[in-house]
Design a protein around this motif. Structure first.
Motif, PDB file in Angstrom:
ATOM      1  N   VAL A 182       0.869  -1.175   0.000  1.00  0.00           N
ATOM      2  CA  VAL A 182       0.000   0.000   0.000  1.00  0.00           C
ATOM      3  C   VAL A 182       0.909   1.229   0.000  1.00  0.00           C
ATOM      4  CG1 VAL A 182      -0.277   0.044   2.530  1.00  0.00           C
ATOM      5  CG2 VAL A 182      -1.969   1.144   1.073  1.00  0.00           C
ATOM      6  N   PHE A 183       0.598   2.186  -0.867  1.00  0.00           N
ATOM      7  CA  PHE A 183       1.421   3.372  -1.033  1.00  0.00           C
ATOM      8  C   PHE A 183       0.572   4.618  -0.902  1.00  0.00           C
ATOM      9  CE2 PHE A 183       3.776   0.010  -2.928  1.00  0.00           C
ATOM     10  CZ  PHE A 183       5.107   0.328  -2.712  1.00  0.00           C
ATOM     11  N   ILE A 184       1.172   5.672  -0.347  1.00  0.00           N
ATOM     12  CA  ILE A 184       0.512   6.961  -0.207  1.00  0.00           C
ATOM     13  C   ILE A 184       1.422   8.011  -0.826  1.00  0.00           C
ATOM     14  CG2 ILE A 184      -0.338   8.716   1.398  1.00  0.00           C
ATOM     15  CD1 ILE A 184      -0.869   6.411   3.377  1.00  0.00           C
ATOM     16  N   LEU A 185       0.869   8.796  -1.752  1.00  0.00           N
ATOM     17  CA  LEU A 185       1.579   9.914  -2.346  1.00  0.00           C
ATOM     18  C   LEU A 185       1.010  11.197  -1.758  1.00  0.00           C
ATOM     19  CD1 LEU A 185       3.461  11.358  -4.281  1.00  0.00           C
ATOM     20  CD2 LEU A 185       1.828  10.914  -6.121  1.00  0.00           C
ATOM     21  N   ASP A 186       1.855  11.931  -1.046  1.00  0.00           N
ATOM     22  CA  ASP A 186       1.468  13.200  -0.432  1.00  0.00           C
ATOM     23  C   ASP A 186       1.782  14.305  -1.440  1.00  0.00           C
ATOM     24  OD1 ASP A 186       1.486  15.647   0.971  1.00  0.00           O
ATOM     25  OD2 ASP A 186       2.095  14.681   2.836  1.00  0.00           O
ATOM     26  N   PHE A 187       0.762  14.911  -2.002  1.00  0.00           N
ATOM     27  CA  PHE A 187       0.948  15.941  -3.019  1.00  0.00           C
ATOM     28  C   PHE A 187       1.600  17.200  -2.457  1.00  0.00           C
ATOM     29  CE2 PHE A 187      -3.095  13.963  -4.863  1.00  0.00           C
ATOM     30  CZ  PHE A 187      -2.375  13.073  -5.639  1.00  0.00           C
ATOM     31  N   GLN A 188       1.422  17.463  -1.171  1.00  0.00           N
ATOM     32  CA  GLN A 188       1.973  18.677  -0.567  1.00  0.00           C
ATOM     33  C   GLN A 188       3.478  18.573  -0.333  1.00  0.00           C
ATOM     34  OE1 GLN A 188      -0.036  21.366  -0.282  1.00  0.00           O
ATOM     35  NE2 GLN A 188      -1.539  20.021  -1.226  1.00  0.00           N
ATOM     36  N   THR A 189       3.951  17.425   0.137  1.00  0.00           N
ATOM     37  CA  THR A 189       5.371  17.256   0.447  1.00  0.00           C
ATOM     38  C   THR A 189       6.145  16.580  -0.682  1.00  0.00           C
ATOM     39  OG1 THR A 189       5.091  15.073   1.468  1.00  0.00           O
ATOM     40  CG2 THR A 189       4.841  17.021   2.905  1.00  0.00           C
ATOM     41  N   GLY A 190       5.430  15.906  -1.585  1.00  0.00           N
ATOM     42  CA  GLY A 190       6.097  15.167  -2.652  1.00  0.00           C
ATOM     43  C   GLY A 190       6.690  13.853  -2.185  1.00  0.00           C
ATOM     44  N   GLN A 191       6.282  13.383  -1.036  1.00  0.00           N
ATOM     45  CA  GLN A 191       6.794  12.116  -0.528  1.00  0.00           C
ATOM     46  C   GLN A 191       5.883  10.958  -0.928  1.00  0.00           C
ATOM     47  OE1 GLN A 191       7.435  12.371   3.692  1.00  0.00           O
ATOM     48  NE2 GLN A 191       9.439  13.285   3.401  1.00  0.00           N
ATOM     49  N   LEU A 192       6.511   9.866  -1.365  1.00  0.00           N
ATOM     50  CA  LEU A 192       5.812   8.620  -1.633  1.00  0.00           C
ATOM     51  C   LEU A 192       6.243   7.639  -0.553  1.00  0.00           C
ATOM     52  CD1 LEU A 192       4.073   6.756  -3.447  1.00  0.00           C
ATOM     53  CD2 LEU A 192       6.195   6.174  -4.650  1.00  0.00           C
ATOM     54  N   ARG A 193       5.276   7.143   0.203  1.00  0.00           N
ATOM     55  CA  ARG A 193       5.545   6.183   1.280  1.00  0.00           C
ATOM     56  C   ARG A 193       4.790   4.896   0.989  1.00  0.00           C
ATOM     57  NH1 ARG A 193       7.423   8.537   6.145  1.00  0.00           N
ATOM     58  NH2 ARG A 193       7.585  10.794   5.963  1.00  0.00           N
ATOM     59  N   GLY A 194       5.413   3.785   1.322  1.00  0.00           N
ATOM     60  CA  GLY A 194       4.763   2.500   1.106  1.00  0.00           C
ATOM     61  C   GLY A 194       5.085   1.524   2.217  1.00  0.00           C
ATOM     62  N   ALA A 195       4.273   0.485   2.301  1.00  0.00           N
ATOM     63  CA  ALA A 195       4.483  -0.559   3.305  1.00  0.00           C
ATOM     64  C   ALA A 195       3.887  -1.869   2.797  1.00  0.00           C
ATOM     65  CB  ALA A 195       3.839  -0.167   4.630  1.00  0.00           C
ATOM     66  N   VAL A 196       4.479  -2.963   3.266  1.00  0.00           N
ATOM     67  CA  VAL A 196       4.009  -4.302   2.918  1.00  0.00           C
ATOM     68  C   VAL A 196       3.853  -5.096   4.211  1.00  0.00           C
ATOM     69  CG1 VAL A 196       4.504  -6.425   1.644  1.00  0.00           C
ATOM     70  CG2 VAL A 196       5.231  -4.218   0.713  1.00  0.00           C
ATOM     71  N   LEU A 197       2.722  -5.794   4.304  1.00  0.00           N
ATOM     72  CA  LEU A 197       2.474  -6.632   5.478  1.00  0.00           C
ATOM     73  C   LEU A 197       3.374  -7.861   5.488  1.00  0.00           C
ATOM     74  CD1 LEU A 197      -1.420  -6.768   5.694  1.00  0.00           C
ATOM     75  CD2 LEU A 197       0.118  -5.836   7.412  1.00  0.00           C
ATOM     76  N   ASN A 198       3.797  -8.232   6.673  1.00  0.00           N
ATOM     77  CA  ASN A 198       4.470  -9.500   6.879  1.00  0.00           C
ATOM     78  C   ASN A 198       3.381 -10.512   7.217  1.00  0.00           C
ATOM     79  OD1 ASN A 198       5.584 -11.712   8.523  1.00  0.00           O
ATOM     80  ND2 ASN A 198       7.508 -10.588   8.347  1.00  0.00           N
ATOM     81  N   ARG A 199       3.236 -11.531   6.388  1.00  0.00           N
ATOM     82  CA  ARG A 199       2.155 -12.509   6.596  1.00  0.00           C
ATOM     83  C   ARG A 199       2.267 -13.237   7.932  1.00  0.00           C
ATOM     84  NH1 ARG A 199       3.330 -14.007   0.929  1.00  0.00           N
ATOM     85  NH2 ARG A 199       1.607 -13.294  -0.323  1.00  0.00           N
ATOM     86  N   ASN A 200       3.475 -13.539   8.347  1.00  0.00           N
ATOM     87  CA  ASN A 200       3.663 -14.303   9.581  1.00  0.00           C
ATOM     88  C   ASN A 200       3.362 -13.475  10.828  1.00  0.00           C
ATOM     89  OD1 ASN A 200       4.484 -16.606   8.179  1.00  0.00           O
ATOM     90  ND2 ASN A 200       6.579 -15.843   8.058  1.00  0.00           N
TER      91      ASN A 200
END
Length: 119
Positions: free
Chosen positions: A42-60
Motif C-alpha cells: 500500500v502506497f501513499i503519495l502526499d501531493f503537498q510534500t512530494g513524498q511517496l511512502r509504502g508498506a508491505v504486510l508480513n504474513r507471519n
C-alpha cells in the motif's frame, strides 16, 4: 472474440485520492519464474510534500515490516517554491531478475505534470 482474452487469473489495484493525497495498492509479490506469491503493498503519495511512502504486510506477523520512502521533489528536480502536480498509476511489470535481485511484479508510474517527467 472476448473469450480469447480471458486468463486464469485477474488482478486489480485499488486507489483513492483527494486534493492532498493519493492512496493505492500495487502487487509486490513475485509471479514470475514459476513463483506465485501474490501480495500487495500500500502506497501513499502526499501531493503537498512530494513524498511517496509504502508498506508491505508480513504474513507471519500480521503487521507492516517492509517500508519504502522516496522524496519525489528531489527525483524530479522540483524547486521548493514550485507547486508540483502529480499523477500516479500502478501496473503489472514482471521485470526480469537481474544480478540475483528479484523484482516485484508491480510497477508504480508517477508523472509530474509541470516538468513533464515520469518515473
Amino acid at each position: 472474440m472476448c473469450a480469447d482474452f480471458i486468463r486464469d487469473s485477474a488482478f486489480a489495484t485499488n486507489s483513492d485520492r483527494d486534493k492532498d493525497f493519493a492512496i493505492f495498492t500495487v502487487a509486490v509479490g513475485n509471479q514470475a519464474a514459476g513463483l506465485n506469491d501474490p501480495i500487495d503493498g500500500v502506497f501513499i503519495l502526499d501531493f503537498q510534500t512530494g513524498q511517496l511512502r509504502g508498506a508491505v504486510l508480513n504474513r507471519n506477523l500480521g503487521q507492516f515490516t517492509s517500508y519504502y520512502l522516496i522524496d519525489l521533489t528531489k527525483e524530479f528536480g522540483i524547486s521548493p517554491s514550485a507547486t508540483p502536480k502529480y499523477a500516479v498509476a500502478s501496473g503489472n511489470g514482471q521485470l526480469n531478475n537481474q544480478g540475483g535481485l528479484n523484482f516485484a511484479s508491480g510497477i508504480i508510474y508517477i508523472a509530474e505534470l509541470t516538468t513533464g517527467k515520469c518515473l
